[in-house]
Design a protein around this motif. Structure first.
Motif, PDB file in Angstrom:
ATOM      1  N   ARG A 278       0.851  -1.176   0.000  1.00  0.00           N
ATOM      2  CA  ARG A 278       0.000   0.000   0.000  1.00  0.00           C
ATOM      3  C   ARG A 278       0.898   1.240   0.000  1.00  0.00           C
ATOM      4  O   ARG A 278       1.701   1.424   0.907  1.00  0.00           O
ATOM      5  CB  ARG A 278      -0.886  -0.019   1.242  1.00  0.00           C
ATOM      6  N   ALA A 279       0.732   2.060  -1.019  1.00  0.00           N
ATOM      7  CA  ALA A 279       1.621   3.213  -1.179  1.00  0.00           C
ATOM      8  C   ALA A 279       1.306   4.295  -0.159  1.00  0.00           C
ATOM      9  O   ALA A 279       0.149   4.457   0.240  1.00  0.00           O
ATOM     10  CB  ALA A 279       1.479   3.789  -2.578  1.00  0.00           C
TER      11      ALA A 279
ATOM     12  N   LEU B 289       3.879   4.620 -17.787  1.00  0.00           N
ATOM     13  CA  LEU B 289       4.790   3.468 -17.735  1.00  0.00           C
ATOM     14  C   LEU B 289       5.418   3.355 -16.350  1.00  0.00           C
ATOM     15  O   LEU B 289       5.530   2.262 -15.787  1.00  0.00           O
ATOM     16  CB  LEU B 289       5.898   3.616 -18.788  1.00  0.00           C
ATOM     17  N   LEU B 290       5.809   4.491 -15.782  1.00  0.00           N
ATOM     18  CA  LEU B 290       6.402   4.473 -14.440  1.00  0.00           C
ATOM     19  C   LEU B 290       5.365   4.006 -13.416  1.00  0.00           C
ATOM     20  O   LEU B 290       5.660   3.188 -12.538  1.00  0.00           O
ATOM     21  CB  LEU B 290       6.908   5.864 -14.062  1.00  0.00           C
ATOM     22  N   ALA B 291       4.145   4.515 -13.560  1.00  0.00           N
ATOM     23  CA  ALA B 291       3.102   4.150 -12.597  1.00  0.00           C
ATOM     24  C   ALA B 291       2.896   2.633 -12.597  1.00  0.00           C
ATOM     25  O   ALA B 291       2.707   2.017 -11.547  1.00  0.00           O
ATOM     26  CB  ALA B 291       1.799   4.867 -12.955  1.00  0.00           C
ATOM     27  N   ARG B 292       3.003   2.007 -13.791  1.00  0.00           N
ATOM     28  CA  ARG B 292       2.849   0.551 -13.855  1.00  0.00           C
ATOM     29  C   ARG B 292       3.976  -0.150 -13.112  1.00  0.00           C
ATOM     30  O   ARG B 292       3.751  -1.168 -12.451  1.00  0.00           O
ATOM     31  CB  ARG B 292       2.816   0.094 -15.315  1.00  0.00           C
TER      32      ARG B 292
ATOM     33  N   LEU C   2      -8.391  13.325  -1.930  1.00  0.00           N
ATOM     34  CA  LEU C   2      -8.256  14.084  -3.164  1.00  0.00           C
ATOM     35  C   LEU C   2      -9.600  14.390  -3.827  1.00  0.00           C
ATOM     36  O   LEU C   2      -9.653  15.153  -4.782  1.00  0.00           O
ATOM     37  CB  LEU C   2      -7.332  13.350  -4.141  1.00  0.00           C
ATOM     38  N   THR C   3     -10.695  13.798  -3.356  1.00  0.00           N
ATOM     39  CA  THR C   3     -11.991  14.172  -3.937  1.00  0.00           C
ATOM     40  C   THR C   3     -12.826  14.977  -2.963  1.00  0.00           C
ATOM     41  O   THR C   3     -13.482  15.939  -3.360  1.00  0.00           O
ATOM     42  CB  THR C   3     -12.794  12.932  -4.406  1.00  0.00           C
ATOM     43  N   THR C   4     -12.803  14.591  -1.683  1.00  0.00           N
ATOM     44  CA  THR C   4     -13.572  15.370  -0.705  1.00  0.00           C
ATOM     45  C   THR C   4     -12.649  15.821   0.411  1.00  0.00           C
ATOM     46  O   THR C   4     -12.690  15.284   1.519  1.00  0.00           O
ATOM     47  CB  THR C   4     -14.728  14.536  -0.107  1.00  0.00           C
ATOM     48  N   PRO C   5     -11.764  16.770   0.102  1.00  0.00           N
ATOM     49  CA  PRO C   5     -10.785  17.188   1.099  1.00  0.00           C
ATOM     50  C   PRO C   5     -11.446  17.830   2.313  1.00  0.00           C
ATOM     51  O   PRO C   5     -12.463  18.531   2.178  1.00  0.00           O
ATOM     52  CB  PRO C   5      -9.909  18.189   0.357  1.00  0.00           C
ATOM     53  N   ALA C   6     -10.869  17.583   3.487  1.00  0.00           N
ATOM     54  CA  ALA C   6     -11.434  18.143   4.703  1.00  0.00           C
ATOM     55  C   ALA C   6     -10.792  19.486   5.031  1.00  0.00           C
ATOM     56  O   ALA C   6     -11.437  20.377   5.576  1.00  0.00           O
ATOM     57  CB  ALA C   6     -11.225  17.166   5.863  1.00  0.00           C
ATOM     58  N   HIS C   7      -9.500  19.635   4.665  1.00  0.00           N
ATOM     59  CA  HIS C   7      -8.762  20.835   5.051  1.00  0.00           C
ATOM     60  C   HIS C   7      -8.803  21.874   3.924  1.00  0.00           C
ATOM     61  O   HIS C   7      -8.800  21.529   2.745  1.00  0.00           O
ATOM     62  CB  HIS C   7      -7.313  20.441   5.360  1.00  0.00           C
ATOM     63  N   ASP C   8      -8.864  23.139   4.317  1.00  0.00           N
ATOM     64  CA  ASP C   8      -8.911  24.233   3.351  1.00  0.00           C
ATOM     65  C   ASP C   8      -7.770  24.171   2.345  1.00  0.00           C
ATOM     66  O   ASP C   8      -7.964  24.363   1.146  1.00  0.00           O
ATOM     67  CB  ASP C   8      -8.788  25.573   4.096  1.00  0.00           C
ATOM     68  N   TYR C   9      -6.572  23.922   2.894  1.00  0.00           N
ATOM     69  CA  TYR C   9      -5.389  23.943   2.031  1.00  0.00           C
ATOM     70  C   TYR C   9      -5.502  22.852   0.965  1.00  0.00           C
ATOM     71  O   TYR C   9      -5.196  23.083  -0.206  1.00  0.00           O
ATOM     72  CB  TYR C   9      -4.130  23.750   2.867  1.00  0.00           C
ATOM     73  N   THR C  10      -5.940  21.666   1.357  1.00  0.00           N
ATOM     74  CA  THR C  10      -6.096  20.582   0.393  1.00  0.00           C
ATOM     75  C   THR C  10      -7.124  20.968  -0.663  1.00  0.00           C
ATOM     76  O   THR C  10      -6.952  20.688  -1.851  1.00  0.00           O
ATOM     77  CB  THR C  10      -6.533  19.302   1.105  1.00  0.00           C
ATOM     78  N   ARG C  11      -8.206  21.600  -0.227  1.00  0.00           N
ATOM     79  CA  ARG C  11      -9.220  22.055  -1.184  1.00  0.00           C
ATOM     80  C   ARG C  11      -8.614  22.992  -2.223  1.00  0.00           C
ATOM     81  O   ARG C  11      -8.856  22.868  -3.411  1.00  0.00           O
ATOM     82  CB  ARG C  11     -10.361  22.759  -0.439  1.00  0.00           C
TER      83      ARG C  11
ATOM     84  N   ASP D 291       2.199  16.216  -7.953  1.00  0.00           N
ATOM     85  CA  ASP D 291       1.282  15.916  -9.036  1.00  0.00           C
ATOM     86  C   ASP D 291       0.100  15.122  -8.477  1.00  0.00           C
ATOM     87  O   ASP D 291       0.205  13.935  -8.187  1.00  0.00           O
ATOM     88  CB  ASP D 291       2.040  15.112 -10.094  1.00  0.00           C
ATOM     89  N   LEU D 292      -1.052  15.786  -8.314  1.00  0.00           N
ATOM     90  CA  LEU D 292      -2.197  15.128  -7.689  1.00  0.00           C
ATOM     91  C   LEU D 292      -2.759  14.001  -8.550  1.00  0.00           C
ATOM     92  O   LEU D 292      -3.270  13.013  -8.054  1.00  0.00           O
ATOM     93  CB  LEU D 292      -3.307  16.153  -7.405  1.00  0.00           C
ATOM     94  N   ARG D 293      -2.622  14.173  -9.888  1.00  0.00           N
ATOM     95  CA  ARG D 293      -3.139  13.120 -10.768  1.00  0.00           C
ATOM     96  C   ARG D 293      -2.358  11.832 -10.559  1.00  0.00           C
ATOM     97  O   ARG D 293      -2.919  10.739 -10.521  1.00  0.00           O
ATOM     98  CB  ARG D 293      -3.055  13.566 -12.221  1.00  0.00           C
ATOM     99  N   LEU D 294      -1.018  11.965 -10.402  1.00  0.00           N
ATOM    100  CA  LEU D 294      -0.195  10.781 -10.153  1.00  0.00           C
ATOM    101  C   LEU D 294      -0.552  10.174  -8.799  1.00  0.00           C
ATOM    102  O   LEU D 294      -0.671   8.950  -8.670  1.00  0.00           O
ATOM    103  CB  LEU D 294       1.288  11.160 -10.192  1.00  0.00           C
ATOM    104  N   ALA D 295      -0.770  11.032  -7.803  1.00  0.00           N
ATOM    105  CA  ALA D 295      -1.121  10.542  -6.473  1.00  0.00           C
ATOM    106  C   ALA D 295      -2.420   9.743  -6.533  1.00  0.00           C
ATOM    107  O   ALA D 295      -2.545   8.672  -5.934  1.00  0.00           O
ATOM    108  CB  ALA D 295      -1.268  11.711  -5.506  1.00  0.00           C
ATOM    109  N   ARG D 296      -3.371  10.236  -7.302  1.00  0.00           N
ATOM    110  CA  ARG D 296      -4.649   9.556  -7.435  1.00  0.00           C
ATOM    111  C   ARG D 296      -4.450   8.226  -8.148  1.00  0.00           C
ATOM    112  O   ARG D 296      -5.024   7.199  -7.795  1.00  0.00           O
ATOM    113  CB  ARG D 296      -5.601  10.463  -8.223  1.00  0.00           C
ATOM    114  N   ARG D 297      -3.593   8.238  -9.165  1.00  0.00           N
ATOM    115  CA  ARG D 297      -3.344   7.056  -9.983  1.00  0.00           C
ATOM    116  C   ARG D 297      -2.722   5.925  -9.140  1.00  0.00           C
ATOM    117  O   ARG D 297      -3.081   4.768  -9.279  1.00  0.00           O
ATOM    118  CB  ARG D 297      -2.426   7.452 -11.145  1.00  0.00           C
ATOM    119  N   ILE D 298      -1.811   6.267  -8.231  1.00  0.00           N
ATOM    120  CA  ILE D 298      -1.121   5.247  -7.437  1.00  0.00           C
ATOM    121  C   ILE D 298      -1.993   4.787  -6.275  1.00  0.00           C
ATOM    122  O   ILE D 298      -1.933   3.642  -5.858  1.00  0.00           O
ATOM    123  CB  ILE D 298       0.235   5.803  -6.916  1.00  0.00           C
TER     124      ILE D 298
END
Lengths: 276, 322, 485
Positions: free
Chosen positions: C41-42, C193-196, C243-252, C214-221
């Motif tokens: 688990r990453a 390719l790297l993500a694989r 990454l979809t329903t962030p609780a903290h303002d900064y993450t939003r 890179d949030l897209r990469l974070a979501r992908r992994i």
């Protein structure tokens, strides 16, 4: 070069220009320049021989004593220092103007101008300064100031040309100059805001190194007896002439060596960047 | 591999062109020397050849005649350059021996001295540089900086004089001048080697520090490679990529130093011969020795280019210094 | 020699960090507690540059620069390590603990062949180790790099260099892998390719700590995501949740800064008439069948493009494909090998402008911004008040002009570059990866400023970007360059 782990914490290198060192170097040079320019006006005639006062020790009236012809070492030293400084400055100024103009022309115009200038500089670069001076002084009747000046300036312009050409191509090819071109700001803007501010510190460094090179080359030539001829007071000649007396009259040889060393150290201390 | 072969061709073509340019430039300067040779110089050459007691106006005129000063200038220049490019330098005006023979003899002496000094400079400068690089800003680094500045401020002839005073005159350990015994090379080589070691020490230090902080050296460590293999496989080679081109720059300083040190120690080499030739206005020897010294620089730079080509596979604009 | 070729040893160990603090002098760069990485688990740490995420990774690895000090401890299974002791973890490097460095093309020795560099990471490597070389060939083959073994790094693309570095980092069989900002300079294909590869590592029971902005990469992994800001963790949890329903303002803010989630008044995604040129509007720049080769590589061939007033164009494609060159050819900064580029009359007087990827290089280096701008103001007779007004619009005070370009941050400098480009009232602005070096938040702010300004004066845009999401957020016409065979 390396990936910055902490961009905001770029460590300060150990070779930052030290303002105190630069200031003392400038002060030392000022003192030497005053000695060289005022000394010859107020001191005794450096050529006046007095064989009765052969190798006289230093005294209050004659702080550096007298040499093997009974001449005042201090007066000769002042003349020699003036000669070194003035001639070196002339050589450096000539080489700098010539080399910088050629370098900028080469980088700016490109094409055949660049090709021609580079071909000439390639040939000059493989010939040591000393060789050029030797050949030029062979050309003149020997011991001529002109030959020395011409030889040293001719040998040094290549250095300025190469450095300025390399840096100017970099600056002229930079996005900043491209942007200035898109803004139609013209060549005056490029020279005043881009080229000159970038070249100035480099040229300062090169010029102080050039002074060192010129001064050392002059004394070296005097030493191998193909430069200026006696009885002219010149630092290298003075060292050579005084050398046989180094154990009876050490002041005679130490004085010109000291001045030579001080001149080099001060000019080296004047550099703005850390280039060798 | 194709790129390396073209790289080789580029290096050889560029250096040959440089060699040719150098030959033409030196020959041109020598030609000007001859053209401007004043009467008393011809007299001096004659004096050198026959001795001061035996020389007269006739002998001086004969010398001027021999140099062919009565033909038009462009003809003289043409045949002059043609002769030079065919390595036909004639005979020494002073000793009357073929110039090529003399140059061959002196070249050996110069090569001995240059090789010994360069080896010494690389050993000394490399050691100082590597030691300084172990802790940038540390005590050793500061001492090394002082060493570099000190060496830069003392011209070779002064250093030579100091060494003579210490080792020869005071301690009586080594011969000061001459070219006979094996120990006579020690002082000249030491003088030149120490003079050259300053810049080498600085460049080595900076290169080792820079390479040591590079991403690929750090990655080699985290790959699990042992310290000494990181040093041998990555640091040394990449530092050499930086250092070797500087040796090409040093070639000019080396040859300049050779001229001075040979004169100082009366070492039988090209520089010694050159200074004598200038003094006696012996134009054929002057031209040949100057040419030999300049071509020596081109040769060293060619070797440096080839070494860089072998060390570093990256394509580059071949704009190496010197 | 069987030792060298052993397969990665997998353990059920987990890595836990009860406490880790990194300091530079009295300044705290990272202060994190209770960090756990489980097999399979990453753990991904996201945040902007300067948030302390990379510093934390290097503290765990034991590769902090000497100016920084670390405190705390970490445990791998039952074994405990003191973070302050740099040397203590060296024997784990390559065998237990591996690091995939930032900028892989710099992490490979330029003077050594790829196969050698991979092989020397093998367990118990020694010179001329045939088994290690065989293993290296195997690994390279496995990553689709069979022909790269005898190549030198400078011949590799960014994606290939990264897979080579991955092979070299993992050949020793380490079960714990730290990946530092892997998406820098990679295009979408190489990133996938790297993500694989990272998926495979996790599937084999490996531990993975990834540092990225890179949030897209974070979501992908997937796995667990930790959001860092100013040296501390502001939020953590499962990737989908954070990454979809962030609780903290900064993450939003971070999530909203992703171009895919942008929403600005100047956007005209829906209104764009994507096809057909509007007849009444004259072309500012028209290029016909232009081609350019670089060395023996064809960048593009037979490209036709007409840019009309007010249009927004994006050139997209993988890195190194010639996007910037195409833009430069259109502005006639570079000449095309074939074809014609025509500029409309009246565009000559500074009405075509450009923004650069590195704004620091687009100003004269050694003079103050004031001096650099003075000549522009004089040339276009711009009163000082307008410059000050523009500066206020981009949120800068006039006093910033006293400084030199090196004394101003990249984001601020790019905004000053925008101000400069606006002074001649341009008809077309070429933005060459103008925000690719900025953090997501300042990329968003800068694009907003730029586009509002262009919208106001009706200036056309030609944008070069590797980021397709941004291209579709901003542009109404796209030109996609592909790698030429």
């Amino acid at each position: 070069m390396t990936t910055p782990l902490l961009e905001e914490l770029a460590p300060a290198g150990p070779r930052r220009p030290r303002p105190i060192a630069r200031r003392s170097a400038a002060l030392g040079l000022l003192a030497l320049a005053v000695f060289a320019l005022v000394g010859p006006l107020v001191l005794a005639d450096p050529a006046a021989q007095d064989l009765g006062r052969y190798l006289e020790s230093p005294s209050l009236a004659e702080p550096l004593g007298r040499d093997d012809y009974g001449r005042s070492v201090l007066a000769r030293l002042a003349h020699a220092t003036r000669l070194s400084l003035v001639l070196a400055a002339l050589c450096v100024a000539t080489a700098l103007v010539l080399g910088t103009a050629a370098g900028i022309a080469s980088a700016w115009l490109g094409g055949w101008v660049d090709a021609a200038l580079r071909a000439v500089s390639e040939a000059f670069v493989a010939i040591p300064a000393l060789l050029v001076v030797l050949l030029v002084s062979a050309l003149a009747s020997g011991g001529s100031l002109w030959a020395l000046y011409l030889g040293l300036a001719l040998a040094q312009w290549v250095e300025y040309f190469r450095v300025v050409r390399a840096r100017a191509s970099l600056v002229l090819g930079s996005p900043a100059v491209e942007a200035a071109g898109l803004l139609r700001l013209g060549p005056v803007h490029i020279i005043r805001q881009h080229l000159w501010p970038d070249l100035r510190p480099l040229l300062t460094t090169l010029a102080s190194l050039g002074m060192v090179t010129s001064i050392l080359a002059m004394s070296t030539l005097g030493f191998v007896k193909v430069g200026l001829q006696p009885p002219r007071a010149e630092l290298g000649l003075m060292i050579t002439d005084a050398f046989p007396f180094y154990d009876v009259a050490p002041w005679m040889v130490i004085a010109p060596i000291g001045v030579l060393f001080l001149l080099t150290v001060c000019f080296l201390g004047l550099r703005t960047s850390k280039d060798a | 591999m194709r790129s390396r072969r073209t790289g080789l061709a580029v290096v050889l073509a560029r250096r040959s062109a440089q060699g040719l340019g150098v030959a033409v430039l030196v020959s041109l300067l020598c030609f000007l020397v001859v053209r401007r040779l004043p009467g008393d110089a011809a007299y001096r050459i004659a004096a050198g050849r026959y001795g001061y007691d035996l020389v007269d106006q006739e002998a001086a005129d004969a010398v001027r005649d021999e140099l062919g000063l009565d033909r038009p200038a462009w003809q003289q220049l043409g045949s002059w350059l043609a002769d030079a490019l065919q390595l036909d330098f004639g005979r020494s005006l002073v000793t009357s021996r073929p110039v090529l023979d003399e140059v061959g003899y002196y070249l050996v002496g110069t090569l001995q001295l240059a090789a010994a000094s360069l080896a010494l400079a690389i050993l000394l400068g490399g050691a100082v540089g590597v030691l300084a690089a172990r802790r940038p800003g540390g005590v050793l680094d500061r001492i090394a900086t002082g060493w570099v500045a000190g060496v830069r401020a003392v011209p070779p002839f002064l250093l030579g004089l100091l060494l003579v005073v210490v080792f020869s005159a005071q301690l009586g350990l080594l011969p000061a001048v001459g070219h006979g015994s094996a120990s006579s090379i020690v002082l000249p080589a030491l003088t030149l080697g120490v003079s050259l070691s300053g810049l080498i020490a600085r460049v080595t230090r900076d290169a080792v520090v820079e390479v040591g902080q590079s991403d690929y050296v750090r990655f080699a460590h985290t790959k699990g490679l042992a310290e000494r293999w990181v040093l041998l496989r990555h640091v040394v080679r990449n530092a050499a990529v930086v250092l070797v081109p500087y040796l090409g720059v040093q070639a000019v300083i080396l040859i300049e130093g050779v001229v001075v040190v040979e004169s100082l120690f009366a070492w039988q080499g090209l520089g010694h011969a050159l200074v004598h030739a200038v003094f006696w206005r012996d134009v054929p020897v002057l031209q040949a020795t100057a040419l030999a010294l300049a071509l020596l620089i081109v040769t060293i730079n060619t070797l440096v280019d080839l070494a860089v080509l072998w060390l570093d596979p990256r394509p580059r604009r071949l704009e190496a210094p010197a | 020699m069987t030792e060298t070729a052993r397969s990665p040893h997998r353990t059920d160990h987990l890595l836990s960090v009860p406490k880790a603090i990194v300091r530079h002098g009295s300044h705290t760069l990272a202060d994190v507690a209770d960090l756990r990485i489980e097999p399979g688990r990453a753990l991904t740490i996201v945040g902007e540059s300067g948030s302390g995420k990379s510093v934390l990774a290097h503290a765990l690895m034991g590769t902090l620069p000497t100016e920084l000090t670390a405190e705390g401890s970490m445990s791998i299974g039952p074994t405990r390590f003191d973070l302050a002791d740099r040397r203590g973890r060296r024997h784990l490097w390559g065998r237990e603990l591996a690091l995939l460095p930032q900028e892989p093309s710099l992490a490979l020795d330029p003077t050594m062949r790829v196969r050698q560099q991979v092989a020397e990471g093998a367990y118990g490597w020694r010179p001329r180790d045939a088994a290690a070389l065989r293993l290296a060939d195997e690994r390279l083959d496995h990553f689709g790099l069979a022909n790269a073994g005898s190549a030198y790094p400078h011949t590799l693309s960014g994606g290939m260099a990264q897979r080579v570095a991955y092979a070299a980092a993992t050949i020793g069989g380490a079960s714990i892998l730290i990946v530092d900002e892997p998406s820098k300079g990679l295009d979408a294909n190489a990133l996938e390719l790297l993500a694989r590869l990272l998926d495979d590592h996790l599937a084999q029971g490996g531990l993975l700590l990834m540092i990225t902005h890179d949030l897209r990469l974070a979501r992908r992994i997937g796995g667990t995501v930790m959001v860092m800001r100013a040296a501390t963790v502001v939020e953590s949890g499962p990737a989908e949740e954070v990454l979809t329903t962030p609780a903290h303002d900064y993450t939003r803010q971070l999530v909203a800064a992703d171009p895919a989630n942008w929403s600005f008044p100047w956007m005209r995604r829906a209104t764009a008439s994507a096809s057909g040129a509007e007849p009444g509007v004259p072309a500012l720049v028209s290029a016909h069948s232009i081609a350019k080769t670089y060395g023996d590589r064809t960048l593009f061939n037979d490209v036709d493009i007409e840019i009309r007033a007010g249009e927004r164009w994006a050139i997209t494609g993988p890195s190194g494909v010639g996007k910037t060159t195409l833009g430069n050819v259109l502005l006639r900064l570079t000449s095309a090998d074939r074809g014609t580029v025509v500029h409309a009359p009246g565009t000559g007087d500074g009405r075509l402008q450009k923004l650069y990827q590195d704004p620091g290089l687009s100003f004269p280096r050694r003079v103050s911004l004031q001096r650099a701008l003075r000549d522009v103001m004089r040339r276009y007779e711009v009163p000082e008040a307008r410059v000050h007004a523009l500066l206020a619009k981009v949120g800068l005070s006039p006093s910033i002009l006293q400084r030199r370009p090196t004394e101003v941050s990249g984001g601020e400098l790019q905004r000053i570059a925008i101000v400069r480009a606006m002074l001649p009232r341009p008809a077309l602005l070429f933005a060459d990866e103008a925000t690719s070096r900025l953090d997501l938040a300042s990329q968003q702010a800068t694009m907003d400023i730029l586009m509002s300004e262009l919208d106001e004066i009706g200036c056309a845009l030609l944008m070069v970007t590797h980021d397709r999401a941004m291209a579709s957020a901003v542009a109404d016409r796209q030109l996609s360059l592909e790698v030429q065979p």
